[in-house]
Scaffold this motif. Structure first.
Motif, short mmCIF file in Angstrom:
data_model
loop_
_atom_site.label_atom_id
_atom_site.label_comp_id
_atom_site.label_asym_id
_atom_site.label_seq_id
_atom_site.Cartn_x
_atom_site.Cartn_y
_atom_site.Cartn_z
N TYR A 180 0.83 -1.22 0.00
CA TYR A 180 0.00 0.00 0.00
C TYR A 180 0.87 1.26 0.00
N TRP A 213 -11.35 -5.05 6.63
CA TRP A 213 -12.16 -4.74 5.47
C TRP A 213 -11.70 -3.40 4.91
N ASP A 248 -12.43 -0.86 1.43
CA ASP A 248 -13.33 -0.66 0.28
C ASP A 248 -12.53 -0.72 -1.02
N ARG A 249 -12.10 -1.95 -1.34
CA ARG A 249 -11.27 -2.15 -2.54
C ARG A 249 -12.01 -1.74 -3.80
N ASN A 260 -12.75 1.77 -8.35
CA ASN A 260 -13.63 2.65 -9.14
C ASN A 260 -13.05 4.05 -9.26
N GLY A 313 -22.27 3.89 2.73
CA GLY A 313 -21.93 2.55 2.28
C GLY A 313 -20.62 2.52 1.54
N ASP A 314 -20.63 1.75 0.48
CA ASP A 314 -19.42 1.59 -0.32
C ASP A 314 -19.84 1.64 -1.77
N ALA A 315 -19.09 0.97 -2.62
CA ALA A 315 -19.32 1.12 -4.05
C ALA A 315 -20.73 0.67 -4.47
N LEU A 350 -18.79 -5.68 7.74
CA LEU A 350 -18.53 -5.07 9.04
C LEU A 350 -19.33 -3.77 9.04
N ASN A 377 -19.89 -1.69 5.64
CA ASN A 377 -18.75 -2.08 4.82
C ASN A 377 -18.89 -3.55 4.49
N GLN A 378 -19.20 -3.83 3.23
CA GLN A 378 -19.42 -5.20 2.80
C GLN A 378 -18.40 -5.56 1.75
N ASP A 379 -18.03 -6.82 1.79
CA ASP A 379 -17.11 -7.29 0.77
C ASP A 379 -17.93 -7.63 -0.46
N MET A 424 -17.29 -7.36 -3.70
CA MET A 424 -16.71 -7.78 -4.97
C MET A 424 -17.07 -9.23 -5.34
N LEU A 479 -20.62 -9.14 -6.71
CA LEU A 479 -20.74 -8.53 -8.04
C LEU A 479 -20.17 -9.46 -9.11
N ILE A 495 -19.15 -7.42 -12.55
CA ILE A 495 -17.74 -7.08 -12.77
C ILE A 495 -17.04 -8.37 -13.18
N PRO A 496 -15.90 -8.25 -13.89
CA PRO A 496 -15.23 -9.46 -14.35
C PRO A 496 -14.71 -10.29 -13.19
N MET A 512 -12.05 -11.95 -11.07
CA MET A 512 -10.64 -11.60 -10.86
C MET A 512 -10.18 -12.21 -9.55
N LEU A 571 -8.80 -11.86 -6.05
CA LEU A 571 -8.79 -10.79 -5.05
C LEU A 571 -7.59 -10.98 -4.15
N GLY A 572 -6.97 -9.87 -3.85
CA GLY A 572 -5.83 -9.94 -2.94
C GLY A 572 -5.27 -8.56 -2.74
N GLY A 607 -5.61 -6.53 -0.42
CA GLY A 607 -6.44 -5.52 0.21
C GLY A 607 -7.38 -6.16 1.19
#
Lengths: 136, 146
Positions: free
Chosen positions: A56, A122, A124-125, A130, B38-40, B108, B125-127, B129, B132, B138-139, B141, B143-144, B146
């Motif tokens: 990071y 957690w 917000d990846r 984005n 929230g998040d994305a 969380l 905060n939800q995972d 990805m 989705l 989303i494609p 992929m 994950l790592g 992060g």
């Protein structure tokens, strides 16, 4: 350890490791290996934990981590953060875009005998990707 | 009011509102000016009425959707919940036709209570990805990092 002492430990950990980036001092705060619940709960050698921080810091050399609140009960301390940074190094396989992001992150730490022994993390990846315009 | 009551009310939110889909309970638990950060996936929701609509939408898409609370940490006016959500995708969701598959994600969430013991604010905060990816939004992929 009291709840207040646990909170103090997490505050110091944040300051020393996340803000001052003194990665050689991680072992003062975390047990080796760390039980990292986001790595399928397997014990994670601290060297790998440090490499993740270093990733990071190198992806976002101006990374700022701001503590929004710290909540503690019994042996758990929750630290909610806002991260901001500019993408100047490789991140999750993506070449630097020069773009900036602001995203939330939250950690739950379990503390035993004055050290962080277990972590749920957690970040917000998706929000980071984005904002940087990383598609895949 | 108090920390234990706040924790009970968060439990009620997940059991009665999310699990059973009884959105009327939201009026007992949240103030009308409630704000969700929230998040994305759902970056911002303002007002408890909007939350009711959101819950109805999710329950239409995932009729058996429910949350298991894995852990709670509370202090002062804050309750933090570590949770696992699980549901079968049987109705349209965010424009995607039902896949019939079980979707699950971890989250969380941080709840803040006002001095009348009602939830005034939440950072969820939800995972998202993996979800989705499961929906094909989303494609796929790895994950790592992060």
């Amino acid at each position: 350890m009291s709840v207040d002492a646990n909170k103090m430990l997490v505050s110091e950990f944040h300051q020393v490791v996340m803000v001052e980036r003194r990665l050689d001092e991680v072992a003062q705060f975390m047990r080796d290996p760390l039980l990292d619940r986001d790595s399928k709960g397997v014990p994670e050698p601290l060297d790998r934990v440090k490499r993740s921080f270093a990733m990071y810091f190198s992806a976002f050399p101006d990374l700022q981590s701001k503590v929004e609140d710290i909540t503690a009960e019994a042996d758990k301390v929750v630290c909610r953060l806002t991260l901001t940074g500019t993408h100047q190094g490789e991140f999750m396989g993506a070449a630097p875009t020069g773009k900036s992001f602001s995203a939330s992150a939250i950690h739950i730490f379990r503390i035993v005998d004055g050290k962080i022994t277990e972590r749920w993390e957690w970040v917000d990846r998706m929000g980071i990707r984005n904002q940087l315009g990383i598609q895949n | 009011m108090g920390i234990e009551l706040n924790k009970q009310n968060v439990q009620r939110f997940y059991d009665e509102v999310i699990g059973m889909g009884d959105v009327s309970v939201i009026d007992d638990l949240m103030c009308s000016e409630f704000v969700h950060h929230g998040d994305a996936l759902f970056p911002y929701i303002g007002g408890s009425e909007a939350i009711k609509q959101g819950v109805k939408g999710v329950k239409t898409a995932y009729p058996d959707g429910h949350t298991v609370i894995e852990d709670m940490v509370a202090e002062g006016d804050i309750v933090v919940v570590r949770l696992t959500w699980r549901g079968t995708h049987l109705g349209p969701f965010m424009g995607k036709e039902p896949t019939g598959k079980v979707h699950k994600w971890a989250g969380l969430s941080t709840y803040r209570f006002n001095n009348e013991g009602k939830i005034i604010e939440r950072w969820a905060n939800q995972d998202v990805m993996p979800q989705l990816m499961a929906l094909g939004m989303i494609p796929e992929m790895k994950l790592g990092g992060g």
